[in-house]
Motif scaffolding. Structure first.
Motif, mmCIF file in Angstrom:
data_model
loop_
_atom_site.group_PDB
_atom_site.id
_atom_site.type_symbol
_atom_site.label_atom_id
_atom_site.label_comp_id
_atom_site.label_asym_id
_atom_site.label_seq_id
_atom_site.Cartn_x
_atom_site.Cartn_y
_atom_site.Cartn_z
ATOM 1 N N TRP A 149 -40.749 -63.819 123.527
ATOM 2 C CA TRP A 149 -41.759 -64.773 123.086
ATOM 3 C C TRP A 149 -41.268 -65.581 121.894
ATOM 4 C CZ3 TRP A 149 -47.563 -64.869 123.238
ATOM 5 C CH2 TRP A 149 -48.034 -64.529 124.514
ATOM 6 N N GLU A 150 -41.869 -66.737 121.746
ATOM 7 C CA GLU A 150 -41.622 -67.589 120.577
ATOM 8 C C GLU A 150 -42.966 -68.051 120.048
ATOM 9 O OE1 GLU A 150 -39.384 -69.286 117.675
ATOM 10 O OE2 GLU A 150 -38.396 -68.430 119.456
ATOM 11 N N GLY A 151 -43.277 -67.725 118.795
ATOM 12 C CA GLY A 151 -44.548 -68.116 118.210
ATOM 13 C C GLY A 151 -45.486 -66.928 118.075
ATOM 14 N N HIS A 152 -46.759 -67.225 117.756
ATOM 15 C CA HIS A 152 -47.749 -66.171 117.551
ATOM 16 C C HIS A 152 -49.059 -66.579 118.201
ATOM 17 C CE1 HIS A 152 -44.848 -65.526 114.256
ATOM 18 N NE2 HIS A 152 -45.133 -64.245 114.452
ATOM 19 N N GLY A 190 -46.781 -61.911 119.230
ATOM 20 C CA GLY A 190 -45.879 -62.928 118.708
ATOM 21 C C GLY A 190 -44.434 -62.527 118.919
ATOM 22 N N GLY A 191 -43.559 -63.391 118.483
ATOM 23 C CA GLY A 191 -42.144 -63.095 118.629
ATOM 24 C C GLY A 191 -41.270 -64.210 118.101
ATOM 25 N N LYS A 192 -40.012 -63.911 118.062
ATOM 26 C CA LYS A 192 -39.004 -64.848 117.585
ATOM 27 C C LYS A 192 -37.780 -64.730 118.462
ATOM 28 C CE LYS A 192 -36.876 -67.671 114.736
ATOM 29 N NZ LYS A 192 -37.251 -69.114 114.674
ATOM 30 N N TRP A 206 -33.770 -66.224 119.170
ATOM 31 C CA TRP A 206 -32.630 -66.952 118.624
ATOM 32 C C TRP A 206 -31.495 -66.901 119.641
ATOM 33 C CZ3 TRP A 206 -34.590 -62.400 116.909
ATOM 34 C CH2 TRP A 206 -33.778 -61.271 116.960
ATOM 35 N N SER A 208 -33.882 -61.731 120.846
ATOM 36 C CA SER A 208 -35.290 -62.014 120.572
ATOM 37 C C SER A 208 -35.993 -60.718 120.195
ATOM 38 C CB SER A 208 -35.981 -62.648 121.788
ATOM 39 O OG SER A 208 -36.159 -61.691 122.807
ATOM 40 N N THR A 221 -40.196 -59.295 120.282
ATOM 41 C CA THR A 221 -41.579 -59.566 120.671
ATOM 42 C C THR A 221 -42.430 -58.390 120.219
ATOM 43 O OG1 THR A 221 -40.828 -60.777 122.627
ATOM 44 C CG2 THR A 221 -43.126 -60.060 122.605
#
Length: 944
Positions: free
Chosen positions: A182-185, A208-210, A212, A216, A218
């Protein structure tokens, strides 16, 4: 290949769902560890274009996305799965069955084969069995511990798949896939309740998650709280007290739980007259007996009343209590806290590590009715009246409220692995996983010695080893308040544990090329260790003989290990450009105390695509299931049963048990008490084997319209099944009399009759002295039916975009053969009442359907979700209840770029299941239809 996912069709179907008519997920998603081998092409479908023929595989797959669960208006994934069209078996345990000792369990029962006949996976890995058991026949994997906040989608593979997955995959495979990459919240706040009271729900979900370049992370968190729903809040369908059928509007009430003192032969009652003396109903004038009965009732509790056996009777014959169920929790109170984290990191271009951890803590509360029923446990004598039977149902309103039972559960599921590619050609994946469920429970339980001393006083002697009392009628028919009740109970505590650890290695890729394409291969190696422990309070174990032994409750104790090893291989072979064959084989080795050594399974299927828009598929597979671990290791439970219906004596004395009147008279006039033993280290069980076939089509009629239809059949041999009391005593009577109730002949010298005779002991007069309940390997179960689906999407122009998904399942036959000497019996018409029918009801509904109509226009989205349960056999198996339809609705609006506000309504029209006039005992309603009624929830979604 299939093993690279956990099923080929799962990956293929995903491409369609991700780009079809459903709304997109709230954040970008990618398939990582569950991706198919790189050489398999995925068809990406975008916009409203619906194509399935190119992405479906040899076995049908039903996909439920997280967005669909939200659109259906549900708070949990178990609520959504309850409406699967393939879920046509009766409900076992679960949060709407508060009387069970499995408070938060949610079991699936696909095709009516029972709990455990569908393999439940979390991210392709096995989950452990639920740690609480209400009996040796009721363990399985629960989906109640999976929070909705962590789920991306649920994939349901219909059909046998043991050749790929091993044991349990007979009716299907359910794979719950959690969020990843995931990307975002995203934050969701949900709150609401039912319009008839109770069930107030609050839910917070954060995910959420980040991501790169090289990996990643999550994460998700969920808090879900729900208040209980009580019997008094559903008086419209769950009628109790003087509102119960047979009581309301009459001066001759006929419903109530008995309070009575009877002679040992159940010939007549003793009541207390106004002088405080016991009088025997058989020795005095009927009017005098009725007067003593009324005085006994009123003296015991203001809620007790003289009860008539029939509204036509001139005088009452029992002392009734209709308030026993007043404090019943129809839906448990619970609080759940869940946390989830997942991630992956690419070490090199060819090697990547990954992992997921999910933890949930829950606390559930429900009324514990068994702590409100008093009787003499076993034979008892009085110095004046001789052998007697006594029972009394307490009024919860008089003892300070119904006693509550508390469960605290901790579940952990973790998975870590490394995957990569070899030579740019083959994919490999090595992983370790653990799934653990621990359950602690406690409640105020009656203690045998305290109950007997309060009711009967200290023994003054013995007869044949049984106590002799000098009973005081002022106690037996006197009030029981909070102080008296507190003196009879003590807190008991239990701990259960279930755990499974697994190591898995998967290798897949193209082997070589044929004119029509590459031959794909996937191979798997697995090893696992499981253990199961039931550790009840020592005072509740049947072998415990201390003075503080529990009363009216026997804990199930047991436990043991199981090791499993498996190896499998699968090939996908393009025979022609339009024809593909799939073959798979697997070997499994089990190490436990059962007779299971090893098992070999295989499957073969064909996919024919005469044109790009049409898929014709056919499959054959063999499957197997190892014996339920609780059946193997559960210790014997010994109990006394006050309500044994002696069908043999009913028939000897001329009652016609083919009629409702005959069955009713049998149940009332030939009821007796007897000891029974249930379960106990059953090493005789062997594995169950199954063969299943499927044939179907998927047709993309247009770019926006797709339909499918699949026929299926399953034949299961050696099904592990408990011989329940009603089936056992009925079959034993058939053998003793040489004929069944319908007049067909029975060979008393058959192997089946020898089996039934070994489980029932009788005295010279035909009375049951003892019986045994145990699991046997049935001769066979066979069932068949078909599934169909339709998907359609259209552009309504200024009205917006529309989508329609419809699913339908119909069971055509369900036959059972208990032993080799028995004929096949049609179980399609069985009731769940073991008294009136086959002893069990595998099929709750012959047919089920569901549908979703979705709409999107600008900032607005909405949906109507409905499902239909087909006709159901009534309680006494004399006819069918009509079909039942329920509607849910959802409407939401994007307020800002990051904020969405919505409203969900479940059971939009506040409908309840059809009335069953043949169900003459609490709850007077078949709970499988649900008791919640209309519920309204407000949702606030915030993305940032």
């Amino acid at each position: 290949m299939a093993l690279a996912l956990p099923a080929t069709a799962f990956a293929m179907e995903l491409a369609d769902e991700r780009g079809g008519a459903q709304d997109a997920a709230p954040a970008p998603q990618t398939v990582t560890d569950n991706a198919p081998a790189k050489t398999l092409d995925k068809v990406e479908v975008t916009g409203s274009r619906i194509k399935r023929a190119e992405v479906e595989g040899p076995s049908p797959v039903v996909m439920i996305t997280a967005e669909e669960i939200r659109k259906q208006g549900y708070s949990t994934i178990s609520e959504a799965l309850q409406t699967l069209t393939q879920f046509n078996g009766d409900v076992v345990a679960g949060e709407w069955n508060a009387d069970s000792s499995q408070p938060d369990a949610s079991f699936l029962n696909l095709r009516g084969l029972g709990v455990g006949y569908q393999l439940i996976l979390l991210n392709g890995k096995r989950m452990t069995e639920y740690a609480a058991s209400s009996g040796a026949a009721s363990t399985g994997v629960s989906i109640g511990s999976i929070p909705a906040a962590a789920v991306e989608r649920i994939e349901v593979l219909n059909g046998g798949a043991s050749a790929i997955y091993g044991s349990d995959a007979i009716a299907g495979v359910v794979n719950i896939v959690t969020k990843d990459n995931w990307e975002g919240h995203h934050l969701r706040i949900r709150g609401g309740g039912t319009t008839r009271g109770g069930g107030d729900t609050g839910q917070i979900q954060f995910s959420g998650g980040k991501a790169w370049d090289r990996g990643s992370v999550t994460y998700a968190f969920e808090q879900l709280n729900r208040e209980p729903i009580l019997s008094g809040q559903r008086g419209n369908i769950i009628r109790t007290g003087m509102n119960a059928p047979g009581n309301a509007g009459t001066n001759r009430p006929t419903f109530g739980l008995d309070t009575a003192l009877m002679d040992g032969g159940y010939n007549g009652n003793y009541w207390m007259d106004r002088n405080g003396d016991l009088v025997y109903s058989g020795d005095i004038d009927p009017a005098a007996a009725a007067a003593a009965l009324e005085y006994s009732c009123r003296n015991a509790d203001p809620a007790y009343f003289p009860m008539y056996w029939s509204a036509d009777d001139a005088l009452p014959g029992a002392c009734g209590n209709a308030n026993y169920y007043d404090g019943d929790t129809l839906a448990n109170k619970y609080n759940k806290t869940s946390a989830y984290i997942a991630g992956h990191y690419r070490f090199t271009d060819d090697i990547e590590g990954y992992g997921q951890v999910l933890v949930q803590r829950s606390r559930s509360e429900a009324a514990h009715r068994t702590s409100m029923y008093l009787y003499n446990a076993g034979s008892a004598y009085d110095v004046d009246i001789g052998q007697f039977e006594y029972w009394r149902a307490l009024n919860p309103n008089s003892i300070g409220g119904a006693p509550m039972r508390l469960w605290e559960e901790t579940t952990i599921s973790a998975n870590a692995g490394v995957r990569g590619t070899l030579g740019g050609r083959f994919d490999w994946d090595a992983s370790l996983s653990i799934s653990r469920d621990e359950m602690k429970s406690s409640w105020k339980q009656l203690i045998t010695d305290r109950v007997h001393r309060y009711l009967f006083g200290a023994p003054v002697g013995t007869i044949d080893g049984w106590p002799v009392y000098d009973i005081d009628p002022a106690v037996l028919f006197g009030p029981v308040g909070p102080a008296e009740y507190a003196g009879m109970v003590d807190t008991i505590r239990n701990r259960n544990l279930s755990q499974t650890s697994q190591a898995q290695f998967v290798f897949s890729g193209p082997l070589f090329s044929l004119p029509a394409g590459d031959v794909q291969m996937a191979a798997v190696l697995e090893a696992s260790h499981s253990k199961y422990e039931l550790r009840p309070d020592r005072r509740s174990v049947s072998t415990y003989q201390g003075a503080d032994k529990t009363f009216n409750h026997t804990g199930v104790i047991g436990g043991g290990p199981r090791d499993r090893y498996g190896a499998g291989v699968e090939f996908r072979i393009p025979l022609l450009e339009s024809l593909t064959a799939n073959v798979a084989g697997r070997w499994d080795k089990y190490d436990d105390i059962s007779d299971v050594g090893d098992a070999t399974t295989w499957q073969a299927s064909l996919e024919w695509r005469p044109i790009d828009s049409l898929l014709v598929r056919a499959s054959h597979q063999t499957s197997f299931m190892a014996p339920n671990i609780m059946w193997l290791y559960g210790q014997p439970v010994t109990n006394y049963d006050d309500y044994v219906t002696n069908e043999y004596l009913c028939r000897v004395n001329g009652l016609d048990l083919t009629t409702t009147a005959g069955m009713s008279q049998c149940g009332s006039d030939y009821t007796q008490g007897a000891w029974y033993v249930e379960g106990g280290n059953n090493t005789r069980l062997h594995e169950e084997t199954a063969e299943s076939n499927g044939f179907g089509i998927v047709w993309d009629v247009t770019d926006r319209l797709s339909v499918s239809a699949d026929y299926w059949e399953i034949e299961l041999k050696g099904k592990s099944q408990y011989l329940d009391k009603a089936t056992l005593l009925s079959a034993n009577a058939d053998c003793l009399l040489g004929r069944r109730v319908d007049g067909t002949a029975v060979d008393p010298d058959s192997a089946a009759c020898a089996l039934y005779a070994s489980y029932v002991r009788r005295d010279a007069d035909g009375k049951v002295t003892e019986y045994f309940l145990d699991a046997i390997n049935q001769a066979g179960v066979r069932t068949r039916g078909f599934d169909a689906s339709l998907r359609y999407a259209w552009d309504g122009g200024r009205l917006g975009q529309f989508g329609l998904n419809v699913g339908f399942s119909r069971t055509l036959a369900y036959d059972v053969k208990i032993t080799a000497g028995d004929p096949w019996q049609d179980y399609m018409g069985c009731s769940y009442s073991s008294t009136y029918s086959c002893g069990s009801q595998p099929l709750a509904f012959r047919s089920r359907a569901n549908w979703t109509l979705s709409w999107n226009r600008g900032d607005w989205t909405g949906s109507l979700y409905g499902y239909r349960n087909g006709a159901r056999v009534n309680y006494q198996a004399t006819g069918y209840l009509p079909s039942f339809v329920q509607w849910n609705a959802n409407l939401s609006r994007q307020i800002t770029e990051k904020l969405r506000l919505g409203v969900d309504v479940t059971n939009l029209f506040d409908e309840y299941g059809p009335r069953d006039d043949t169900m003459t005992w609490y709850p007077f309603y078949q709970n499988i239809y649900g008791i919640q009624g209309r519920a309204v929830y407000v949702n606030l979604d915030f993305s940032f």
